[in-house]
Motif scaffolding. Structure first.
Motif, PDB file in Angstrom:
ATOM      1  N   TRP A  79      30.975  43.912  55.488  1.00  0.00           N
ATOM      2  CA  TRP A  79      30.164  43.064  54.600  1.00  0.00           C
ATOM      3  C   TRP A  79      31.075  42.069  53.914  1.00  0.00           C
ATOM      4  N   ILE A  80      30.562  40.847  53.698  1.00  0.00           N
ATOM      5  CA  ILE A  80      31.312  39.790  53.010  1.00  0.00           C
ATOM      6  C   ILE A  80      30.389  39.151  51.980  1.00  0.00           C
ATOM      7  N   ALA A  81      30.866  39.042  50.779  1.00  0.00           N
ATOM      8  CA  ALA A  81      30.045  38.480  49.698  1.00  0.00           C
ATOM      9  C   ALA A  81      30.003  36.957  49.779  1.00  0.00           C
ATOM     10  N   ASN A  82      31.146  36.327  49.629  1.00  0.00           N
ATOM     11  CA  ASN A  82      31.214  34.867  49.513  1.00  0.00           C
ATOM     12  C   ASN A  82      31.594  34.221  50.843  1.00  0.00           C
ATOM     13  N   ARG A  83      30.916  34.594  51.912  1.00  0.00           N
ATOM     14  CA  ARG A  83      31.309  34.110  53.238  1.00  0.00           C
ATOM     15  C   ARG A  83      31.195  32.595  53.356  1.00  0.00           C
ATOM     16  N   ASP A  84      30.286  31.985  52.603  1.00  0.00           N
ATOM     17  CA  ASP A  84      30.125  30.529  52.645  1.00  0.00           C
ATOM     18  C   ASP A  84      30.694  29.827  51.412  1.00  0.00           C
ATOM     19  N   GLN A  85      31.336  30.595  50.514  1.00  0.00           N
ATOM     20  CA  GLN A  85      31.979  30.014  49.333  1.00  0.00           C
ATOM     21  C   GLN A  85      33.362  30.631  49.155  1.00  0.00           C
ATOM     22  N   PRO A  86      34.287  30.367  50.080  1.00  0.00           N
ATOM     23  CA  PRO A  86      35.608  31.010  50.005  1.00  0.00           C
ATOM     24  C   PRO A  86      36.426  30.518  48.823  1.00  0.00           C
ATOM     25  N   LEU A  87      37.268  31.405  48.329  1.00  0.00           N
ATOM     26  CA  LEU A  87      38.266  31.018  47.322  1.00  0.00           C
ATOM     27  C   LEU A  87      39.471  30.423  48.039  1.00  0.00           C
ATOM     28  N   LYS A  88      40.057  29.400  47.446  1.00  0.00           N
ATOM     29  CA  LYS A  88      41.196  28.735  48.082  1.00  0.00           C
ATOM     30  C   LYS A  88      42.542  29.327  47.658  1.00  0.00           C
ATOM     31  N   ASP A  89      42.514  30.273  46.716  1.00  0.00           N
ATOM     32  CA  ASP A  89      43.758  30.884  46.249  1.00  0.00           C
ATOM     33  C   ASP A  89      43.474  32.327  45.852  1.00  0.00           C
ATOM     34  N   SER A  90      44.445  32.970  45.260  1.00  0.00           N
ATOM     35  CA  SER A  90      44.314  34.393  44.900  1.00  0.00           C
ATOM     36  C   SER A  90      43.970  34.580  43.424  1.00  0.00           C
ATOM     37  N   ASN A  91      43.254  33.622  42.865  1.00  0.00           N
ATOM     38  CA  ASN A  91      42.895  33.704  41.448  1.00  0.00           C
ATOM     39  C   ASN A  91      41.485  34.240  41.226  1.00  0.00           C
ATOM     40  N   GLY A  92      40.905  34.811  42.254  1.00  0.00           N
ATOM     41  CA  GLY A  92      39.558  35.339  42.109  1.00  0.00           C
ATOM     42  C   GLY A  92      39.521  36.643  41.336  1.00  0.00           C
ATOM     43  N   ILE A  93      38.392  36.886  40.699  1.00  0.00           N
ATOM     44  CA  ILE A  93      38.185  38.130  39.950  1.00  0.00           C
ATOM     45  C   ILE A  93      36.718  38.535  40.091  1.00  0.00           C
ATOM     46  N   VAL A  94      36.486  39.831  40.189  1.00  0.00           N
ATOM     47  CA  VAL A  94      35.136  40.363  40.345  1.00  0.00           C
ATOM     48  C   VAL A  94      34.771  41.128  39.084  1.00  0.00           C
ATOM     49  N   THR A  95      33.572  40.873  38.576  1.00  0.00           N
ATOM     50  CA  THR A  95      33.156  41.548  37.353  1.00  0.00           C
ATOM     51  C   THR A  95      31.628  41.573  37.271  1.00  0.00           C
ATOM     52  N   ILE A  96      31.127  42.205  36.218  1.00  0.00           N
ATOM     53  CA  ILE A  96      29.689  42.204  35.918  1.00  0.00           C
ATOM     54  C   ILE A  96      29.453  41.179  34.821  1.00  0.00           C
ATOM     55  N   HIS A  97      28.594  40.214  35.105  1.00  0.00           N
ATOM     56  CA  HIS A  97      28.280  39.153  34.145  1.00  0.00           C
ATOM     57  C   HIS A  97      27.415  39.721  33.019  1.00  0.00           C
ATOM     58  N   LYS A  98      27.368  38.994  31.926  1.00  0.00           N
ATOM     59  CA  LYS A  98      26.581  39.447  30.779  1.00  0.00           C
ATOM     60  C   LYS A  98      25.089  39.526  31.082  1.00  0.00           C
ATOM     61  N   ASP A  99      24.617  38.789  32.143  1.00  0.00           N
ATOM     62  CA  ASP A  99      23.204  38.873  32.499  1.00  0.00           C
ATOM     63  C   ASP A  99      22.925  39.985  33.505  1.00  0.00           C
ATOM     64  N   GLY A 100      23.957  40.793  33.816  1.00  0.00           N
ATOM     65  CA  GLY A 100      23.775  41.932  34.711  1.00  0.00           C
ATOM     66  C   GLY A 100      24.104  41.658  36.157  1.00  0.00           C
ATOM     67  N   ASN A 101      24.419  40.393  36.497  1.00  0.00           N
ATOM     68  CA  ASN A 101      24.734  40.066  37.888  1.00  0.00           C
ATOM     69  C   ASN A 101      26.168  40.453  38.252  1.00  0.00           C
ATOM     70  N   PHE A 102      26.347  40.834  39.494  1.00  0.00           N
ATOM     71  CA  PHE A 102      27.670  41.086  40.067  1.00  0.00           C
ATOM     72  C   PHE A 102      28.184  39.736  40.552  1.00  0.00           C
ATOM     73  N   ILE A 103      29.371  39.307  40.054  1.00  0.00           N
ATOM     74  CA  ILE A 103      29.818  37.934  40.319  1.00  0.00           C
ATOM     75  C   ILE A 103      31.288  37.888  40.741  1.00  0.00           C
ATOM     76  N   ILE A 104      31.642  36.760  41.397  1.00  0.00           N
ATOM     77  CA  ILE A 104      33.037  36.441  41.700  1.00  0.00           C
ATOM     78  C   ILE A 104      33.383  35.184  40.899  1.00  0.00           C
ATOM     79  N   LEU A 105      34.423  35.290  40.083  1.00  0.00           N
ATOM     80  CA  LEU A 105      34.851  34.174  39.239  1.00  0.00           C
ATOM     81  C   LEU A 105      36.165  33.593  39.741  1.00  0.00           C
ATOM     82  N   ASN A 106      36.316  32.282  39.586  1.00  0.00           N
ATOM     83  CA  ASN A 106      37.632  31.650  39.717  1.00  0.00           C
ATOM     84  C   ASN A 106      38.261  31.720  38.334  1.00  0.00           C
ATOM     85  N   LYS A 107      39.231  32.609  38.176  1.00  0.00           N
ATOM     86  CA  LYS A 107      39.737  32.963  36.847  1.00  0.00           C
ATOM     87  C   LYS A 107      40.230  31.782  36.008  1.00  0.00           C
TER      88      LYS A 107
END
Length: 826
Positions: A79-107
Motif C-alpha cells: 500500500w502507498i499513501a501519497n503515490r501521486d504526491q511524492p515528497l522530494k526530500d526526507s523532511n516528511g512527517i506522519v501524524t494525526i491532525h487536529k481534525d482527526g485525519n491521518f496526514i503527511i506533512l512537509n515539516k
C-alpha cells in the motif's frame, strides 16, 4: 533473614509489573500513531505480529519519498499513501491532525502533502493491524472511520476486498503503477462489474482491456488459466448495505499472498510460506484475451491461424479489413440466414422455428442477463420464446445466462469455459443434422452387417471352446451374501459370462499385465467396445477391502487424467473391475524400455507430467471427495491413444473429509517401496504431501528415464532421489537428464522440472509444495523457484535381509506392505 527474603520477593514482583506495563505500553505505541506520537522519515511502526511495517521508502533509481506499508521488506510493498504526491526530500512527517485525519506533512513549511480526507472532528489514532491494514479509529467509540484496505493502491492481500455497491455506485478498485519504479497511478485499473454474475474487469484508461468472465462460486468462467491454487480461498458475498465483494484468504496461517495489478495490465501473484517466498507468477495474456479482439460475433481462438473466425451462418462485416487482420468490426449474419422468430411468433406456417448451434469451451460473452432457472433445458426454451435472445449458456451455480445484444468478447479455450448455444435459423440446423444423419446411418448399416457376421462366428467358436470350462461352476446370478451387502448400485454390473467371452475365457494372450491385485486382460464386448478387465487373483494379498475401496472411490470421479471405471462383476465368487481400455498400456512400458523410450520426446514427457499433476490436483482439491492415492508410480499411470496420462489403481486410496487434520495415521503401511515418503514409511503418517512426494519421484523418473529402483546397487545412494540430490549439490544436475530427450531448446524446461521434483521430495512434509502450487509451477512462467531443502531419501543398507527386501519390492509392480524396521530415513 525471612524479612529480607520477603522484601526481595516483593521488590521482584513490583519490578516485574513495572516492566510488563512499560513493555505493554511500548508494544501498543510501536504499532500506533497518535496526535502526540508522530512518525519521522527514518522511523517505522510495526504490526504486533512483526509481519508488516509502515514507513517512508524510495523506489529504485528514485529520490522521491513515499509512505507505504510493506510485508517483511520494502520490496514487498502492499500500500502507498501519497503515490501521486511524492515528497522530494526526507523532511516528511506522519501524524494525526487536529481534525482527526491521518496526514503527511512537509515539516519545514507545514504543508499537508496527503490526507485521509474524512469529514471528522474527533480524536483518533492510526494502528497498523496484523493483517497489514492501517486503521484509523475514533478514540472514544473505537469505531473505524477510515482504513487502507478500502483505499487500496495496486496490491491486494488476504481479507482485502474488491467491491461495488449497485445502489450507491461506490467501488473499491485497484490502480496499477506507471512502472515498476514509479508507484504513481498508471493506466490500468481493476474493478468489480456485472454484479448479478460478478466479473473482475481490467480497464485501460476508460476502455475495457480484459475481463475474467462471471464468477460461479469456484472459478471465473472466462479465465481457465487462473487455476485452483490461484483462486484458492476466494469468496463472493454481499453485505447488508448491498455491497457486493470478492475476497480471499488462506486456510493455512503460515501462507500469505500479494496479488497485484502490474503496470502493463496483467495480474501477478506472489505467495509466501513461513515468511519465505514460495513462488511468483504472472497470468500471461495472449491476443485473444484482449477485450473484443474479433469484434461482435467474432470468435477468437489462439490455437488457429488466423485467430479470428465467424460463427456458422455469419461472415465478416468488412471482408477487406478482415483479410488484413483487422477484426474489430466483427461478423454479421449472412444474407438469407436471418432469424425467423418474429414470423413464427406471428403464426406463420411457412417457416420453421429457430434452433441453436453449440460451441464448447467458450468464454461467456459480455453483457449477459442472468436468471434463476435451475433447469438447463428450460434455458433454451425460454431463449427461443424471446425474439431478442441471441444466445444462452448454463452453469450449475449461475444457472441460465442469456444474451440479447451483439455477442462480444468471444474466445475459444482448449478447456474450461461454458457451452455457448448461439441462435441460428432452422435451415442451418437442419442442414447440419441431415448431413450428419446420412453419414451416420451409412456407417451404422455397414458396421452392423460386418459386426453381425463376425459376432456370429466368434460366438460359436467361443461357445465350443469355453463350454467345457463352465462345468462345475455356480449359476450365473449366484452372488454371495457379502457381495449383496455391497453398495454397488451406482455402478453398472457386468455379466461374468460376457466378460469371459470378451476376453476369450481370460486367455493368456489377452493378458495386459499383472499386479498385486491380479491379472488385467484386454477384452472386446459384443458392440466392439474395447475394455480392460482387472480380475482379483485368489492368491492375491489383497481382498474385498481393496476391491470395494477402488469401486467406491473411482466410481465417483470423472477427470481427463483419471482412468474411467466402467463397471464391475461380483458373480461366481469373482471380484472383477472393468475399465476403459488404454492402448498404450502404462508409462513404465515406455519410460524404462530402451527402445520404446525413444518414442517419448520431451514434449510428450512434459505433457504427461502436467497431466499427472492435474489429475492429482483433481483428487486433492477439485473432486467431490478429497482423495489421497497412496500408490502413485509409473506402472499406475496409463496412456491412451493420444499419450494422455490416466492415473489408475485406487485400491489403496483413502478418502479424507475436507476440514480434517492435514495428516492421518494408519497402522497398515501399504504402497511401493521407493515412492513412499519417510513419514509414511516409518510412522504411518500420510497426507496430500505423501502424494506430492510420490509425484516428485515420478517426475525425476520421467526426466531421467531411469527407474527409482535401478539405484539399488549404486555405490553412494539407494535411490534416484538421492542421486539427483547429489548432482544438485555438485551443481551437475544437467547430467540427470535422459540423453534420449536432451535438447538445448528445452534445457530450461527440463531443469525446471528437476527443480520442481526436488521440491516435492523434500524431507519435511511442510516444506513440500501442495499439488496446486506444483501445477502452477509447471504451467506458468514463474520467474523464481525457491531452492530445495534437504530431500528425503534412503541410505544404502548393509544388511543382507534389507537388500533382499528392497529387491523383492522392486521386482513387482504390486502394492507392497513395508517392514518398518528395514526402512531408515535420512
Amino acid at each position: 533473614m525471612a524479612f529480607l527474603s520477603h522484601n526481595s520477593n516483593y521488590f521482584f514482583i513490583i519490578t516485574f509489573l513495572i516492566f510488563c506495563t512499560i513493555y505493554s505500553c511500548y508494544s501498543a505505541i510501536n504499532d500506533t500513531i497518535t496526535s502526540s506520537k508522530s512518525l519521522k522519515d527514518n522511523e517505522t511502526i510495526t504490526s504486533n505480529n512483526t509481519n508488516f511495517k509502515l514507513g517512508f521508502f524510495s523506489p529504485l533509481n528514485s529520490t522521491n519519498r513515499y509512505l507505504g506499508i510493506w510485508y517483511i521488506n520494502k520490496t514487498n510493498n502492499i500500500w502507498i499513501a501519497n503515490r501521486d504526491q511524492p515528497l522530494k526530500d526526507s523532511n516528511g512527517i506522519v501524524t494525526i491532525h487536529k481534525d482527526g485525519n491521518f496526514i503527511i506533512l512537509n515539516k519545514p513549511n507545514g504543508v499537508i502533502i496527503w490526507s485521509t480526507n474524512i469529514s471528522s472532528s474527533t480524536n483518533s489514532t492510526a494502528q497498523l493491524a496484523d493483517s497489514g491494514n492501517l486503521i484509523l479509529r475514533d478514540i472514544s467509540s473505537g469505531a473505524t472511520i477510515w482504513d487502507s484496505f478500502t483505499h487500496p493502491a495496486d496490491a491486494a492481500v488476504p481479507t482485502m476486498r474488491i467491491a461495488a455497491n449497485q445502489v450507491t455506485g461506490k467501488k473499491i478498485s485497484f490502480v496499477s503503477r506507471k512502472s515498476d519504479n514509479d508507484p504513481s497511478s498508471g493506466h490500468y485499473s481493476a474493478s468489480l462489474e456485472r454484479l448479478d454474475a460478478p466479473e473482475v474487469f481490467i480497464w485501460k484508461d476508460k476502455n475495457i482491456h480484459w475481463r475474467t468472465g462471471p464468477w460461479n462460486g469456484r472459478v471465473f468462467l472466462g479465465s481457465p488459466r487462473m487455476l485452483t491454487e490461484y483462486l484458492a480461498g476466494w469468496r463472493f458475498d454481499q453485505d447488508t448495505d448491498g455491497t457486493t465483494y470478492i475476497t480471499y484468504n488462506f486456510a493455512d496461517k503460515t501462507m500469505f499472498g500479494i496479488l497485484s495489478l502490474t503496470p502493463h495490465g496483467t495480474l501477478k501473484l506472489i505467495e509466501y510460506m513461513n515468511k519465505k517466498e514460495l513462488f511468483r507468477l504472472e497470468v500471461d495474456q495472449n491476443e485473444c484475451d484482449f477485450y473484443g479482439k474479433c469484434g461482435p460475433f467474432g470468435n477468437c481462438d489462439n490455437s488457429t491461424v488466423p485467430i479470428c473466425s465467424c460463427f456458422d451462418g455469419f461472415e465478416p462485416k468488412n471482408s477487406v479489413e478482415w483479410s488484413l487482420g483487422n477484426w474489430t468490426n466483427g461478423c454479421v449474419r449472412k444474407e438469407g440466414m436471418n432469424l425467423k422468430c418474429e414470423m413464427v411468433k406471428n403464426g406463420s406456417s411457412i417457416v420453421k422455428q429457430d434452433g441453436f448451434k453449440v460451441y464448447h469451451n467458450m468464454k461467456p460473452p459480455d453483457f449477459n442477463v442472468r436468471t434463476n432457472n435451475a433447469d438447463q433445458d428450460k434455458c433454451g426454451a425460454d431463449c427461443l420464446a424471446n425474439c431478442s435472445c441471441l444466445a444462452y449458456a448454463y452453469d450449475p451455480s449461475i444457472f441460465c445466462m442469456y444474451w440479447t445484444g451483439e455477442l462480444i468478447d468471444l474466445q475459444k479455450f482448449p478447456n474450461g469455459g461454458v457451452d455457448l448455444f448461439v441462435r441460428v435459423p432452422a435451415e442451418l440446423v437442419a442442414v447440419k443434422k441431415e448431413k450428419g444423419h446420412n453419414k451416420s446411418f451409412l456407417i451404422i448399416v455397414i458396421a452392423g452387417v460386418i459386426g453381425a457376421l463376425i459376432l456370429v462366428i466368434c460366438a460359436y467358436l467361443l461357445w465350443r471352446k469355453c463350454s467345457a470350462r463352465h462345468k462345475g461352476r455356480l449359476p450365473q446370478n449366484m452372488i454371495t451374501r457379502e457381495h449383496q451387502q455391497m453398495k454397488l448400485d451406482e455402478l453398472p454390473l457386468y455379466d461374468f459370462e460376457k466378460l469371459e467371452t470378451a476376453t476369450n475365457c481370460f486367455h493368456f494372450n489377452n493378458m495386459l499385465g499383472k499386479g498385486g491385485f491380479g491379472p488385467v486382460y484386454k477384452g472386446v464386448m459384443e458392440d466392439g467396445q474395447e475394455i480392460a478387465v482387472k480380475r482379483l487373483s485368489k492368491a492375491s494379498g489383497q481382498g474385498i477391502e481393496e476391491f470395494m475401496n477402488e469401486v467406491v472411490v473411482i466410481s465417483k470421479l470423472q477427470h481427463r487424467n483419471l482412468v474411467r471405471l466402467l463397471g464391475c462383476c461380483v458373480e461366481r465368487g469373482e471380484q472383477i473391475l472393468v475399465y476403459e481400455f488404454m492402448p498404450n498400456k502404462s508409462l513404465d512400458a515406455f519410460l524404462f524400455d530402451p527402445l520404446q523410450k525413444k518414442n517419448l520426446d520431451w514434449r510428450k514427457r512434459s505433457n504427461i507430467i502436467e497431466g499427472i499433476a492435474r489429475g492429482i490436483m483433481y483428487l486433492h482439491r477439485d473432486s467431490r471427495l478429497r482423495i489421497i492415492h497412496r500408490d502413485l508410480k509409473a506402472s499406475n499411470i496409463l496412456l491412451d491413444s493420444d499419450m494422455i496420462p490416466k492415473i489408475s489403481d485406487f485400491g489403496l486410496a483413502r478418502i479424507v473429509k475436507f476440514g480434517e487434520d492435514d495428516e492421518a495415521n494408519t497402522k497398515r503401511v501399504v504402497g511401493t517401496y521407493g515412492y513412499m515418503p519417510p513419514e509414511y514409511a516409518m510412522e504411518g503418517l500420510f497426507s496430500e504431501k505423501s502424494d506430492v512426494y510420490s509425484f516428485g519421484v515420478l517426475l525425476l523418473e520421467i526426466v531421467s528415464g531411469r527407474r527409482n529402483s535401478s539405484f539399488s546397487h549404486h555405490e553412494d545412494t539407494l535411490s534416484l532421489v538421492g542421486f539427483a540430490w547429489k548432482l544438485w549439490l555438485e551443481e551437475n544436475i544437467i547430467s540427470l537428464i535422459d540423453p534420449e530427450v536432451w535438447d538445448a531448446c528445452f534445457e530450461s524446461s527440463m531443469l525446471r522440472c528437476i527443480h520442481i521434483g526436488l521440491l516435492c521430495v523434500q524431507e519435511l512434509p511442510r516444506d513440500r509444495p501442495n499439488i496446486s502450487t506444483v501445477v502452477l509451477m509447471l504451467v506458468s512462467e514463474i520467474t523464481h523457484l525457491p531452492p530445495p531443502g534437504r530431500v528425503a531419501f534412503v541410505h544404502k543398507q548393509s544388511s543382507k535381509s534389507t537388500t533382499e527386501s528392497s529387491q523383492k519390492s522392486h521386482q513387482s509392480n504390486s502394492n507392497n506392505n513395508v517392514t518398518l524396521s528395514e526402512v531408515q530415513g535420512r
